[in-house]
Design a protein around this motif. Sequence first.
Motif, mmCIF file in Angstrom:
data_model
loop_
_atom_site.group_PDB
_atom_site.id
_atom_site.type_symbol
_atom_site.label_atom_id
_atom_site.label_comp_id
_atom_site.label_asym_id
_atom_site.label_seq_id
_atom_site.Cartn_x
_atom_site.Cartn_y
_atom_site.Cartn_z
ATOM 1 N N ALA A 45 40.073 28.857 33.858
ATOM 2 C CA ALA A 45 39.139 27.995 34.688
ATOM 3 C C ALA A 45 39.324 28.639 35.896
ATOM 4 N N MET A 46 40.429 29.104 36.636
ATOM 5 C CA MET A 46 40.392 29.750 37.844
ATOM 6 C C MET A 46 39.416 31.115 37.994
ATOM 7 N N LEU A 53 41.097 35.654 40.588
ATOM 8 C CA LEU A 53 42.357 34.687 41.524
ATOM 9 C C LEU A 53 43.659 34.532 40.650
ATOM 10 N N SER A 54 43.372 34.522 39.245
ATOM 11 C CA SER A 54 44.525 34.574 38.482
ATOM 12 C C SER A 54 45.280 35.839 38.663
ATOM 13 N N VAL A 56 45.656 37.484 41.485
ATOM 14 C CA VAL A 56 46.423 37.277 42.841
ATOM 15 C C VAL A 56 47.552 36.437 42.653
ATOM 16 N N ILE A 57 47.633 35.371 41.806
ATOM 17 C CA ILE A 57 48.769 34.737 41.589
ATOM 18 C C ILE A 57 49.735 35.360 40.926
ATOM 19 N N LEU A 58 49.411 36.112 39.815
ATOM 20 C CA LEU A 58 50.170 36.873 39.235
ATOM 21 C C LEU A 58 51.108 37.834 40.064
ATOM 22 N N LYS A 59 50.232 38.523 40.841
ATOM 23 C CA LYS A 59 50.626 39.486 41.862
ATOM 24 C C LYS A 59 51.688 38.932 42.851
ATOM 25 N N ASN A 60 51.540 37.811 43.219
ATOM 26 C CA ASN A 60 52.377 37.028 44.141
ATOM 27 C C ASN A 60 53.636 36.629 43.286
ATOM 28 N N LEU A 61 53.530 36.470 42.181
ATOM 29 C CA LEU A 61 55.048 36.251 41.495
ATOM 30 C C LEU A 61 55.495 37.626 41.084
ATOM 31 N N ASN A 62 54.928 38.752 41.431
ATOM 32 C CA ASN A 62 55.308 40.067 40.859
ATOM 33 C C ASN A 62 55.279 40.338 39.594
ATOM 34 N N MET A 63 54.147 39.821 39.032
ATOM 35 C CA MET A 63 53.946 39.918 37.645
ATOM 36 C C MET A 63 52.757 40.703 37.354
ATOM 37 N N LYS A 64 52.742 41.504 35.987
ATOM 38 C CA LYS A 64 51.721 42.313 35.573
ATOM 39 C C LYS A 64 50.573 41.556 34.881
ATOM 40 N N SER A 65 50.869 40.678 34.074
ATOM 41 C CA SER A 65 49.959 40.141 33.055
ATOM 42 C C SER A 65 50.334 38.573 32.726
#
Length: 428
Positions: A45-46, A53-54, A56-65
Amino acid sequence: MQSDPVKMAHRKKNTPAQVQSGSKNAFTETPVVKGPNMDSLGFQAMDSNVPGLSQVILKNLNMKSYDEYRSAMEGKKPGAEFGIRSYFEMFQKMEDTFKFCAECKKLPESLPNPKSLRRCKRAQLCELYISAILPVGDIPFPTASWTKRIQEVRDWEDWLSMQEALDEKLGAILTGRYMHILWANAGKPKPEEAELVESIKRVTTDFVSRPATIGLGLHAFRIDPYAKPIVEHVVGASHVETLNARVTDYDELSRVFPKHQGVEVVMVGVDVVDGPIMRPPLVAFGPRERVYLSSYRGLYHDFWESQVETRQANRPDLVVGFHPGFHAYPDLMENWLPTLLLLRDYNIPSVFTVYSEQELKYSLKISMELEMRITGCGANPFASLKPEQAYSNPNKPPVYCNSHYFTFCGLSGSPDEGESEGGEGEND
């Protein structure tokens, strides 16, 4: 002759694990669940509103997927770089998720001049309430037993009026350690005390909303917790619900119904994550005046077949669905259908909540198409007062958890079994 609801809605993808009746290890066997979860649908949905946008959120959590995110939510070992190192970093990264154009829905890197972005007032208000949830060590504050019957508590002002030493409790939060940490790291001017007090009240209602709504459902169906122990199943439980669920929060039920005979709450859903309440449901009833929480990862009709039908779990007096969302996604409705038919055909008293009046209309339409007997609906007096801003679409007005509700039991046109909305019993 009425057919079995589980056979009637035969599942092609979701095959439960084989469980033998009476087996001590039955609960530990995990059903195969291939249906969509709310997290993945939320990410979709994002991206449909703000492409990218998803990530961006993953990057902020230091995640790749997304798979890494899901693994962390399920309690599996995350990557070495997962998470946020400080409160200051947390607030900075939260702000990053709001940095996109509310008009064209583009991220800063897709704009010719990213510096031209200006923060709208609505986002500022949203950041204020997000900041207010930080002092979870103090919120919700200890509450007192209800001195009014549930039908007499018309709104949160009535609820607050029952709280002893309210000013002292709120004052302790305002001057507490967590509030100091909050404003030392938020990078925002500290609001006036009166504004902070109202914010604390709104956040507290978010914690109390779920158990109070369960109390509303018990009252609506005249289920008497003083007459016998009560069993409730929360269907479609999210990872947030099970991760944050604490017996202390659901003990609000013990304050709604002081000296009850015992309450068992089982959270069932594909999004359930490992935590303190990941334990088997009760076979015998628990102690009086206590609330017992447990959970099961899987679809509800699988839980019914493997646990209720084999007597590894008690049949529910009430089923509650907090924001099932089956009106929004066809794939989600496919997984909900066997559960809805099961609840209908086994005449299980049920109460579901939604975010808005529009969602209520959609959900009622689907329920009536399934010939479910609607016994009540409307605005929930115990809706959370904490606004939820859809940051993927900031132009939409905020919504509120458990804003509206509807109750149902059995097939439409079936005889009335005594349920009534707002009826009064001896111990209500």
